[in-house]
Design a protein around this motif. Sequence first.
Motif, PDB file in Angstrom:
ATOM      1  N   ALA A  25       1.360  -1.532   0.002  1.00 18.01           N
ATOM      2  CA  ALA A  25      -0.006  -0.162  -0.299  1.00 18.01           C
ATOM      3  C   ALA A  25       0.570   1.784  -0.077  1.00 18.01           C
ATOM      4  O   ALA A  25       1.876   1.077   0.829  1.00 18.01           O
ATOM      5  CB  ALA A  25      -1.478  -0.171   1.456  1.00 18.01           C
ATOM      6  N   SER A  26       0.648   2.701  -0.303  1.00 17.20           N
ATOM      7  CA  SER A  26       1.153   3.606  -0.762  1.00 17.20           C
ATOM      8  C   SER A  26       0.302   4.417  -0.826  1.00 17.20           C
ATOM      9  O   SER A  26      -0.408   4.970  -1.562  1.00 17.20           O
ATOM     10  CB  SER A  26       1.527   3.537  -1.418  1.00 17.20           C
ATOM     11  N   PRO A  34       3.376  -4.029  -8.002  1.00 17.74           N
ATOM     12  CA  PRO A  34       3.381  -5.326  -6.703  1.00 17.74           C
ATOM     13  C   PRO A  34       2.343  -6.153  -7.667  1.00 17.74           C
ATOM     14  O   PRO A  34       1.387  -5.351  -8.550  1.00 17.74           O
ATOM     15  CB  PRO A  34       3.034  -4.479  -5.788  1.00 17.74           C
ATOM     16  N   ASN A  35       2.027  -7.188  -7.783  1.00 19.89           N
ATOM     17  CA  ASN A  35       1.477  -7.980  -7.851  1.00 19.89           C
ATOM     18  C   ASN A  35      -0.260  -7.439  -7.685  1.00 19.89           C
ATOM     19  O   ASN A  35      -1.323  -7.355  -8.267  1.00 19.89           O
ATOM     20  CB  ASN A  35       1.231  -9.497  -7.624  1.00 19.89           C
ATOM     21  N   GLU A  36       0.040  -7.342  -6.200  1.00 18.93           N
ATOM     22  CA  GLU A  36      -1.164  -6.593  -5.778  1.00 18.93           C
ATOM     23  C   GLU A  36      -1.271  -5.835  -4.560  1.00 18.93           C
ATOM     24  O   GLU A  36      -0.316  -5.655  -3.963  1.00 18.93           O
ATOM     25  CB  GLU A  36      -2.317  -8.078  -4.307  1.00 18.93           C
ATOM     26  N   HIS A  37      -1.829  -4.101  -4.710  1.00 15.86           N
ATOM     27  CA  HIS A  37      -1.625  -2.685  -4.527  1.00 15.86           C
ATOM     28  C   HIS A  37      -2.750  -2.434  -3.791  1.00 15.86           C
ATOM     29  O   HIS A  37      -4.042  -2.990  -4.673  1.00 15.86           O
ATOM     30  CB  HIS A  37      -0.789  -2.473  -5.047  1.00 15.86           C
ATOM     31  N   VAL A  38      -2.869  -1.217  -2.751  1.00 18.45           N
ATOM     32  CA  VAL A  38      -4.155  -0.342  -2.480  1.00 18.45           C
ATOM     33  C   VAL A  38      -3.368   0.687  -2.251  1.00 18.45           C
ATOM     34  O   VAL A  38      -2.293   1.413  -2.025  1.00 18.45           O
ATOM     35  CB  VAL A  38      -4.638  -1.039  -1.208  1.00 18.45           C
ATOM     36  N   LEU A  39      -3.844   1.259  -3.035  1.00 18.97           N
ATOM     37  CA  LEU A  39      -3.579   3.394  -3.846  1.00 18.97           C
ATOM     38  C   LEU A  39      -4.565   3.701  -2.396  1.00 18.97           C
ATOM     39  O   LEU A  39      -5.387   4.053  -2.381  1.00 18.97           O
ATOM     40  CB  LEU A  39      -3.787   3.314  -4.444  1.00 18.97           C
ATOM     41  N   VAL A  40      -3.746   4.366  -1.705  1.00 20.07           N
ATOM     42  CA  VAL A  40      -4.456   5.358  -0.733  1.00 20.07           C
ATOM     43  C   VAL A  40      -4.436   6.797  -0.833  1.00 20.07           C
ATOM     44  O   VAL A  40      -3.325   7.523  -0.794  1.00 20.07           O
ATOM     45  CB  VAL A  40      -4.063   5.442   0.672  1.00 20.07           C
ATOM     46  N   ILE A  41      -5.690   7.925  -1.426  1.00 22.10           N
ATOM     47  CA  ILE A  41      -5.726   9.093  -1.760  1.00 22.10           C
ATOM     48  C   ILE A  41      -6.763   9.742  -1.130  1.00 22.10           C
ATOM     49  O   ILE A  41      -7.849   9.471  -1.180  1.00 22.10           O
ATOM     50  CB  ILE A  41      -5.819   9.209  -3.579  1.00 22.10           C
ATOM     51  N   ARG A  42      -5.944  10.701   0.184  1.00 24.81           N
ATOM     52  CA  ARG A  42      -6.486  11.402   0.278  1.00 24.81           C
ATOM     53  C   ARG A  42      -7.417  12.770  -0.820  1.00 24.81           C
ATOM     54  O   ARG A  42      -6.527  13.512  -1.398  1.00 24.81           O
ATOM     55  CB  ARG A  42      -6.099  12.672   1.789  1.00 24.81           C
ATOM     56  N   VAL A  43      -8.793  12.413  -0.503  1.00 19.80           N
ATOM     57  CA  VAL A  43      -9.479  12.772  -1.833  1.00 19.80           C
ATOM     58  C   VAL A  43     -10.252  14.176  -1.258  1.00 19.80           C
ATOM     59  O   VAL A  43     -11.082  14.864  -1.999  1.00 19.80           O
ATOM     60  CB  VAL A  43     -10.848  12.435  -2.617  1.00 19.80           C
ATOM     61  N   SER A  61      -5.866  -2.883  -6.707  1.00 20.92           N
ATOM     62  CA  SER A  61      -5.799  -3.406  -7.952  1.00 20.92           C
ATOM     63  C   SER A  61      -4.964  -5.260  -7.481  1.00 20.92           C
ATOM     64  O   SER A  61      -4.430  -5.205  -6.564  1.00 20.92           O
ATOM     65  CB  SER A  61      -4.366  -2.845  -8.478  1.00 20.92           C
ATOM     66  N   ALA A  62      -5.490  -5.789  -8.596  1.00 21.21           N
ATOM     67  CA  ALA A  62      -4.632  -7.273  -8.492  1.00 21.21           C
ATOM     68  C   ALA A  62      -4.769  -7.977 -10.253  1.00 21.21           C
ATOM     69  O   ALA A  62      -5.226  -7.121 -11.449  1.00 21.21           O
ATOM     70  CB  ALA A  62      -6.296  -8.142  -8.265  1.00 21.21           C
ATOM     71  N   PRO A  63      -4.127  -8.931 -10.978  1.00 22.78           N
ATOM     72  CA  PRO A  63      -3.967  -8.882 -11.612  1.00 22.78           C
ATOM     73  C   PRO A  63      -5.130  -9.639 -12.542  1.00 22.78           C
ATOM     74  O   PRO A  63      -5.219  -9.756 -13.519  1.00 22.78           O
ATOM     75  CB  PRO A  63      -3.562 -11.110 -11.390  1.00 22.78           C
TER      76      PRO A  63
END
Length: 127
Positions: A25-26, A34-43, A61-63
């Motif tokens: 996560a970032s 990365p294969n699996e990832h979580v994007l964190v965005i303060r909107v 996101s994932a494959p």
Amino acid sequence: MEAYEFLDVEAELVSLIRARVRVAASTQMPKEKPNEHVLVIRVGGTADQLTDRPMVTFIASAPSWPEAAALGKLLRQRLMSITRFGDIPVYRVREVGGLSRSPDPDTADPRYQLTVEFKLRGSMPPE
């Protein structure tokens, strides 16, 4: 009365996701995806002198589409159960944008997103 200081909710959520969802996560997509990832965005969100109500979008996101959906569902479950960020109480967690397909605009890779609003107390009282 001066306003409280508020914690960096994106950084707290990135740490929480890494620990409780156990995926990368970032706040920015890494160059090496990365294969699996979580994007964190303060909107956005709102605040007053004592409380912060950050609105945060999460992009999982994932494959494959089924894997991205499963990651999104697990992420939602973990987010909706948050009651604290360390010593800071979280008074409310409210889903404001439900889990939905959100393919990557450049690659069409599978992604799901949701947006959540948190209500939390300031982390540091004014001096």
